[in-house]
Design an enzyme around this catalytic site. Structure first.
Site, mmCIF file in Angstrom:
data_model
loop_
_atom_site.group_PDB
_atom_site.id
_atom_site.type_symbol
_atom_site.label_atom_id
_atom_site.label_comp_id
_atom_site.label_asym_id
_atom_site.label_seq_id
_atom_site.Cartn_x
_atom_site.Cartn_y
_atom_site.Cartn_z
ATOM 1 N N GLU A 1 -39.789 16.219 -27.240
ATOM 2 C CA GLU A 1 -40.439 15.790 -25.984
ATOM 3 C C GLU A 1 -41.627 14.883 -26.263
ATOM 4 O OE1 GLU A 1 -43.617 17.414 -24.768
ATOM 5 O OE2 GLU A 1 -43.485 19.489 -25.476
ATOM 6 N N ARG B 1 -45.711 26.865 -28.756
ATOM 7 C CA ARG B 1 -44.285 26.839 -28.437
ATOM 8 C C ARG B 1 -43.912 25.634 -27.572
ATOM 9 N NH1 ARG B 1 -41.938 31.384 -30.213
ATOM 10 N NH2 ARG B 1 -40.027 30.971 -29.031
ATOM 11 N N CYS C 1 -40.544 12.693 -33.074
ATOM 12 C CA CYS C 1 -40.168 12.704 -34.489
ATOM 13 C C CYS C 1 -41.334 12.852 -35.453
ATOM 14 C CB CYS C 1 -39.355 11.462 -34.828
ATOM 15 S SG CYS C 1 -40.273 9.898 -34.705
ATOM 16 N N HIS D 1 -39.180 5.570 -36.243
ATOM 17 C CA HIS D 1 -38.629 6.912 -36.424
ATOM 18 C C HIS D 1 -38.996 7.448 -37.801
ATOM 19 C CE1 HIS D 1 -36.190 10.421 -36.120
ATOM 20 N NE2 HIS D 1 -35.403 10.058 -37.112
ATOM 21 N N ASP E 1 -33.178 15.483 -41.059
ATOM 22 C CA ASP E 1 -33.852 14.980 -39.862
ATOM 23 C C ASP E 1 -33.863 16.051 -38.773
ATOM 24 O OD1 ASP E 1 -34.862 13.525 -37.762
ATOM 25 O OD2 ASP E 1 -33.535 11.807 -38.052
#
Length: 277
Positions: free
Chosen positions: A44, A69, A74, A112, A127
């Site tokens: 997110e 939590r 990435c 990324h 990944d």
């Protein structure tokens, strides 16, 4: 460059992803920990949309993804994953990649982050933070393939990209091979990650500054929430779609399907729904 999780952090991380302990530092252990991480911790970018930014200090990432939590994108996901890999005894380091999922006609920037793991004298990609469908750990080699539980196939190919020799990760979910991201094995230092994270979290051209994104891997596919639109995929097929009609419904969807709890003030701050009078 970055420290492994300590014993207390390792225990909390394992509890977060549903493992009793860190696995052995082998191919089976790598597959186990990556799969558990992806099933448990959602992807997110909501802090970006709330104007909070993304803090890559290891203690901040751990507090957000494990203690609170929440999910992350990435740069957060794969930093936490890297620290867990190191704690488990893997030889691992970060890499950066160019994402080709949405063609623009130009060479994309390196936005990324993922990890390189050495196993048996051979490099593997690992990944835990590519938003969307699951990518299994794979040994790096031209034509190397792996399959994921949703039935998709993944392939690595050697190519000349942007004037450099690189590897391209491709995915085939039954509709042909599609480019995912390209990368080299060049060393990546903390400053590289900070720069890439800054651009990704602040640039007007970045999709993470324009869209509210959440996704989560499931046993047979993945869930995605983009702005108000929810989609569930399983086995390469769309099995459910819905549009959140109001802030309360969107919040329930985020909590129930993605495990992300935001308070009403934060939800209002996202600006997805007009305030009621």
């Amino acid at each position: 460059m970055i420290a492994a999780l300590d014993n207390g952090e390792s225990a909390a991380y394992c509890a977060r992803i549903g493992l009793a302990a860190l696995p052995a530092a082998d191919a089976e252990g790598l597959a186990l920990i990556q799969r558990a991480h992806r099933l448990a911790i959602p992807f997110e970018n909501l802090d970006i949309m709330l104007g909070r930014g993304i803090d890559l200090a290891p203690e901040s990432v751990f507090a957000k993804l494990v203690t609170a939590r929440r999910g992350g994108y990435c740069f957060e996901q794969n930093q936490l994953f890297l620290r867990a890999l190191l704690a488990a005894g893997f030889a691992a380091r970060p890499l950066l990649a160019r994402v080709w999922l949405i063609p623009t006609g130009t060479t994309p920037p390196r936005t990324h982050s993922f990890n390189l793991v050495e196993l048996g004298g051979r490099p593997w990609i690992a990944d835990a933070g590519f938003g969307g469908a699951f990518t299994p750990p794979m040994p790096i080699g031209d034509g190397a393939e792996a399959s994921s539980p949703d039935g998709a196939r993944h392939r690595l190919s050697a190519r000349a990209i942007g004037g450099e020799s690189a590897w391209m990760l491709e995915r085939n979910d039954g509709n042909g091979w599609a480019d995912q991201y390209s990368f080299t094995l060049a060393p990546v230092v903390s400053a590289d990650l900070e720069m890439a994270n800054h651009w990704t979290a602040t640039a007007p051209a970045s999709r993470f500054t324009r869209l509210h994104i959440a996704s989560r891997v499931t046993e047979m596919g993945f869930l995605s929430l983009t702005d108000r639109s929810f989609t569930e995929r399983a086995g390469g097929r769309i099995v459910d779609q819905a549009e959140a009609g109001d802030a309360a419904g969107w919040s329930r969807l985020l909590a129930d399907r993605f495990g992300i709890a935001l308070d009403p003030t934060a939800v209002a701050g996202l600006g997805l729904f007009a305030l009621s009078r």
